[in-house]
Write a protein that holds these residues in place. Sequence first.
Motif: not given
Length: 108
Positions: A27-31
């Motif tokens: 799962v990708g997560l980014e600020n």
Amino acid sequence: MSSATFTTAAIDFGSIDLSGTAATRSVGLENRGDMPATVAFDQQVQGDFSIVYGSTSGATNIVLAPGASPSGIVARFAPTADGAANASFTLVATGAVCTTPSDALELS
């Protein structure tokens, strides 16, 4: 501003064998903001689906620097019966000024 969002909007696990082995997907997560964001992450379970961060079994805060994308967030699907299944998970992020305080990930 900080803006933590899933870079993966949806995951389709397709057909999974009922063999007892869970299927996993990253799962990708980014600020996407220019200030740090804190994501309160807890292992979440909905039916046959779960999302975990690393080997964490409890609540964890992930602090994301601007542009940061942590590795180790995994969606799992371990079906217990034939047929379609789906779930929706929500992340909650905070920061000095957080433009996206929550975001959803759809699993099927």
